[in-house]
Design an enzyme around this catalytic site. Sequence first.
Site, PDB file in Angstrom:
ATOM      1  N   SER A  55     -19.583  23.019   0.666  1.00  0.00           N
ATOM      2  CA  SER A  55     -18.936  24.310   0.463  1.00  0.00           C
ATOM      3  C   SER A  55     -17.633  24.072  -0.284  1.00  0.00           C
ATOM      4  O   SER A  55     -17.110  22.950  -0.291  1.00  0.00           O
ATOM      5  CB  SER A  55     -18.650  24.961   1.823  1.00  0.00           C
ATOM      6  N   TYR A  97     -14.640  24.484  10.364  1.00  0.00           N
ATOM      7  CA  TYR A  97     -15.608  24.489   9.270  1.00  0.00           C
ATOM      8  C   TYR A  97     -15.164  23.537   8.170  1.00  0.00           C
ATOM      9  O   TYR A  97     -15.970  22.773   7.623  1.00  0.00           O
ATOM     10  CB  TYR A  97     -15.757  25.914   8.729  1.00  0.00           C
TER      11      TYR A  97
END
Length: 252
Positions: free
Chosen positions: A149, A162
Site C-alpha cells: 500500500s 496498518y
Amino acid sequence: MAENLTGTVALVTGASSGIGHATARHLAASGAAVALVARRKDRLEDLAAQIRTEGGTALTIGADLTDPVAAAAAVERTVTELGRLDTVVNAAGLMINGPTEELSLDDWDRMVDINLRGLLNVTKPAIGHLLAATGTSPRKVADLVNISSVAGRFAAVGTAGYNATKFGVTAFTEALRQEYAKRHLRASVVEPGRVETELFDHHEGEAEGFTAMFGQIEYLQPENIAEAVAYIVTNPRHVAVNEIVIRPTEQA
C-alpha cells in the site's frame, strides 16, 4: 512485449474479492491456470466458474492463511493438482484504522496476522516451488508479487498499525528481491492508493473517515491494480519491475 502465461500456474490469495479477485481473472485471461485462495469458498467457486466459462483453468482452495499449516497445504495442493507453481500473488489484506488510543491490541493483531503473517505463511513454502519453476518453465522465470500500500511507504495519523504491517510487506519483498534476483525469481511489490474494495468495510466508520480524508475523488478500481500485476508477471525474463506505486490521479 507482454508474454503469454500459458503453461504456467499462479496462486492468488484474497481471491474472493477486490484486488485478488480481479488479479486472478487477469492472470487466467493471460493463459495461467489459477489457484484461488481465500476463506470464503462460495465466492471462490463463483469466480472459478467465470474463469472456466472464459476457457481458463481454476482451482478453489478455502483456507485461513493465518494458520501456517493451512497456508502450506494450499501451496502443496496447488502444485499437486495443477502440476507446478510459477507465480504467487499475495493480495489478502485487512485494514483497521482510527485513533491509536481507540484501537485495541486485537485490532493490530488481526492486521499483523493477515497482512504480514499470512503473507509469510504462504511465501515460505512457495519459494522452493517458484525456484524450481525457473528451471522448468519455457519462460525461465518465476514471480512473487506482494500487494502492499502507499501506507507501506508513507506513515500517516491514525494508521500506525496498518503502516507497520505494510512497511513490513514492502521491506520483506525488497529483501527477497535482492536475495533471489540472480536466480530469476522476481520479487515485486505493488503499493496502491485508495482502491474501491471491501478493505474499507472492515471497521465501522472506516469508509467515512477516508472519504473525509480524500474528498470526493475518483478512486482506483481493483482491475487497475490487477493490470499492474499482470504487467509485472508478463514481462520477459530480463525485465524485473521491482515496485509500482499507483494512486488515483486526484489523490495527493
